[in-house]
Design an enzyme around this catalytic site. Structure first.
Site, short mmCIF file in Angstrom:
data_model
loop_
_atom_site.label_atom_id
_atom_site.label_comp_id
_atom_site.label_asym_id
_atom_site.label_seq_id
_atom_site.Cartn_x
_atom_site.Cartn_y
_atom_site.Cartn_z
N HIS A 1 -7.98 -14.54 0.30
CA HIS A 1 -7.67 -14.27 -1.10
C HIS A 1 -7.66 -12.78 -1.32
O HIS A 1 -8.46 -12.06 -0.72
CB HIS A 1 -8.73 -14.92 -2.01
CG HIS A 1 -8.28 -15.05 -3.42
ND1 HIS A 1 -8.41 -14.04 -4.33
CD2 HIS A 1 -7.68 -16.08 -4.07
CE1 HIS A 1 -7.91 -14.43 -5.48
NE2 HIS A 1 -7.46 -15.66 -5.35
N ASP B 1 -7.32 -23.79 -2.91
CA ASP B 1 -6.30 -24.72 -2.43
C ASP B 1 -6.69 -25.48 -1.18
O ASP B 1 -6.01 -26.41 -0.78
CB ASP B 1 -5.00 -23.96 -2.16
CG ASP B 1 -4.34 -23.55 -3.45
OD1 ASP B 1 -4.41 -24.34 -4.40
OD2 ASP B 1 -3.79 -22.45 -3.52
N1 ACO Z 1 -4.65 -16.76 7.87
C1 ACO Z 1 -4.70 -15.82 8.84
N2 ACO Z 1 -4.86 -14.49 8.64
C2 ACO Z 1 -4.96 -14.10 7.36
C3 ACO Z 1 -4.91 -15.02 6.28
C4 ACO Z 1 -4.76 -16.40 6.58
N3 ACO Z 1 -4.70 -17.32 5.60
N4 ACO Z 1 -5.03 -14.35 5.12
C5 ACO Z 1 -5.14 -13.05 5.45
N5 ACO Z 1 -5.11 -12.90 6.81
C6 ACO Z 1 -5.28 -11.65 7.57
C7 ACO Z 1 -4.00 -10.83 7.56
O1 ACO Z 1 -3.18 -11.14 8.65
C8 ACO Z 1 -4.55 -9.41 7.63
O2 ACO Z 1 -4.95 -9.17 8.96
P1 ACO Z 1 -4.77 -7.69 9.61
O3 ACO Z 1 -5.68 -6.81 8.79
O4 ACO Z 1 -5.19 -7.84 11.01
O5 ACO Z 1 -3.32 -7.33 9.45
C9 ACO Z 1 -5.83 -9.48 6.79
O6 ACO Z 1 -6.25 -10.86 6.88
C10 ACO Z 1 -5.61 -9.12 5.33
O7 ACO Z 1 -4.59 -9.97 4.81
P2 ACO Z 1 -3.52 -9.58 3.71
O8 ACO Z 1 -2.27 -10.37 3.93
O9 ACO Z 1 -3.40 -8.09 3.63
O10 ACO Z 1 -4.25 -10.08 2.42
P3 ACO Z 1 -3.61 -10.24 1.00
O11 ACO Z 1 -4.67 -9.94 0.03
O12 ACO Z 1 -2.34 -9.45 0.88
O13 ACO Z 1 -3.19 -11.79 0.94
C11 ACO Z 1 -3.27 -14.10 0.59
C12 ACO Z 1 -3.92 -12.74 0.28
C13 ACO Z 1 -1.77 -14.05 0.24
C14 ACO Z 1 -3.90 -15.17 -0.29
C15 ACO Z 1 -3.46 -14.43 2.07
O14 ACO Z 1 -4.83 -14.50 2.38
C16 ACO Z 1 -2.75 -15.71 2.50
O15 ACO Z 1 -1.56 -15.68 2.81
N6 ACO Z 1 -3.48 -16.88 2.53
C17 ACO Z 1 -2.87 -18.14 2.86
C18 ACO Z 1 -2.13 -18.68 1.66
C19 ACO Z 1 -3.06 -19.19 0.59
O16 ACO Z 1 -3.99 -19.94 0.86
N7 ACO Z 1 -2.77 -18.81 -0.67
C20 ACO Z 1 -3.53 -19.26 -1.82
C21 ACO Z 1 -4.23 -18.12 -2.47
S1 ACO Z 1 -5.24 -18.69 -3.80
C22 ACO Z 1 -4.14 -19.07 -5.03
O17 ACO Z 1 -3.11 -18.47 -5.20
C23 ACO Z 1 -4.48 -20.17 -5.87
#
Ligand code: ACO
Length: 435
Positions: free
Chosen positions: A311, A369
């Site tokens: 998140h 979720d």
């Molecule tokens: N699985 C694997 N790796 C992940 C995940 C994940 N679900 N989420 C983040 N990471 C990793 C990224 O690859 C990144 O790694 P790095 O530093 O080595 O490059 C690091 O964690 C930071 O991730 P970001 O993408 O920069 O985080 P951001 O804050 O931009 O994204 C998000 C947040 C979109 C929710 C992301 O965690 C994600 O895609 N999660 C899966 C989708 C999801 O469950 N969304 C629901 C969110 S809650 C809602 O909207 C109700």
């Protein structure tokens, strides 16, 4: 911060003798913000924050999140207390009007919502224009946007009474549209709302009843759905809420703004994640496959993500996910589902991820979720409806945030700037001179 509560940051531009003083503004709780509005005029520079991770885009009194501590408050009330003691419509009143209603206000508010559930009959014909296999979010987005073409008598955003009626209409009618999108997709007749049913009960009724037999709404399922709606009702300045505010900042009508929010919610990185979690669990199939799946997630060359994890704000367990996990066990128990392979798989996947250095070091925890899809599936909702149900709940948050913005005298059109890295000025070349 000085004793009188004021503080400033002074920025000096390297190599020049220019500096700017930025006022620090303190919130009730949470980090202060540096007011950068004078920065461009004073130093001629913008701030750069793609994804807005370090930007407070507005002032708000509605929802507070402490992502490090895993805290979520609606108007100051902890989500755990609201989930345990309140109802969705009471929470809707709280978000929209700022306070929990007293008994008379509660009756009036519920009456207002429950008497607006019917759609203008002409709206029915919109559904026939969609393919039967259209995603419910596509239908929801289109039909909610089309509400602006029907409810002309509540479109004046400067009239408080119009804003009030539009809020009632949206909160009341979005469930009917969502349920009808589902009915249309399975070729069943539309079921009209019933005003003697509660909000969640009515939604279950419109989704699952058919004209040929009596349908009794299970109180267990109605309470579980009501709880899910509470957990999804608002979440501060997330992508879809920011979309609603940005659309609303132009003076667009509330129905158009909420349609924009629905479009933004649809993406798998946001509200579409609950649907994506179930697809992911189905693809993993069995606990034995978890290590292989986790390997793919960690592989930088693959685009696979652990859906329902991570998140932007929570760097701790999402408090909603904790409640959702507990509810998931309770609902399955009450439905007599002793062993649900999907739930077992999700619990094991969560356990593995929470012990894996990749997720631990990045502070990736389950979000709301991760478990919601499993409950919704057990309750008989098809996967394609998950995000639409999220939209039903979030309509309350969107319209509350929209109302707050419209009523804020300092509100201006949202108009971000950019760091331009394209070609510098150049002259037009005639076709014959281009290589
Ligand atoms: N699985 C694997 N790796 C992940 C995940 C994940 N679900 N989420 C983040 N990471 C990793 C990224 O690859 C990144 O790694 P790095 O530093 O080595 O490059 C690091 O964690 C930071 O991730 P970001 O993408 O920069 O985080 P951001 O804050 O931009 O994204 C998000 C947040 C979109 C929710 C992301 O965690 C994600 O895609 N999660 C899966 C989708 C999801 O469950 N969304 C629901 C969110 S809650 C809602 O909207 C109700």
């Amino acid at each position: 911060m000085a004793d009188n509560g004021t503080a400033t940051i002074t920025l000096t531009l390297d190599g020049t003798n220019q500096s700017a003083s930025l006022k620090l503004r303190a919130g009730t709780i949470g980090p202060s913000v540096a007011d950068i509005r004078s920065l461009y005029n004073e130093l001629g520079i913008f701030t750069f924050d793609p994804g807005y991770g370090g930007t407070a885009a507005c002032e708000s009194k509605i929802t507070y999140i402490d992502g490090d501590a895993g805290v979520l408050l609606y108007r100051g009330y902890p989500i755990e207390q609201l989930a345990e003691h309140s109802t969705f419509l009471e929470v809707a009143h709280l978000l929209l009007n700022g306070e929990l209603p007293n008994a008379a206000e509660k009756r009036l508010f519920e009456h207002g919502v429950l008497r607006h559930t019917m759609l203008h009959e002409q709206i029915r014909s919109f559904f026939n224009g969609f393919r039967r296999d259209a995603h419910p979010m596509a239908v929801l987005c289109g039909v909610v946007g089309a509400m602006s073409a029907f409810y002309h008598d509540s479109l004046d955003i400067n009239d408080p009474e119009h804003r009030r009626i539009s809020a009632f209409r949206l909160i009341a009618k979005v469930p009917t549209i969502a349920a009808w999108a589902f009915k249309y997709s399975i070729g069943q007749p539309f079921v009209y709302p019933r005003n003697d049913l509660g909000y969640a009960e009515n939604l279950l009724y419109m989704m699952h009843a058919v004209p040929t037999e009596e349908y009794r709404v299970s109180p267990v399922l109605a309470r579980a759905l009501d709880l899910i709606l509470i957990l999804h009702a608002d979440h501060e300045q997330n992508a879809s809420t920011s979309t609603v505010r940005l659309a609303g900042s132009t003076g667009a009508n509330p129905f158009a703004c909420i349609a924009a929010g629905i479009a933004s919610l649809w993406g798998p990185a946001h509200g579409g994640a609950n649907e994506a979690v179930l697809k992911m669990l189905a693809e993993i199939g069995h606990a034995e496959q978890i290590p292989d799946f986790i390997r793919k997630v960690k592989d930088r060359n693959s685009s696979v993500r652990l859906m329902g994890f991570g998140h932007r704000v929570y760097k701790n367990y999402d408090p909603r996910a904790k409640i959702m996990q507990r509810t998931c066990h309770e609902v399955l128990g009450e439905l007599g589902i002793k062993d649900d392979p999907l739930l077992d798989l999700a619990v094991e996947l969560e356990r593995v991820a929470l012990h894996d250095e990749y997720f631990v070091s990045r502070k990736l925890y389950p979000n709301v979720d991760f478990y919601s899809g499993i409950i919704l599936k057990a309750m008989g909702f098809p996967t394609s409806m998950f995000t639409a149900l999220f939209a039903v709940a979030r309509t309350v948050g969107w319209i509350s945030q929209w109302k707050e913005m419209v009523e804020d005298p300092s509100q201006r059109i949202g108009r971000p700037r950019q760091l331009y890295t394209g070609a510098p000025r150049r002259d037009y070349l005639p076709l014959s001179a281009r290589g």
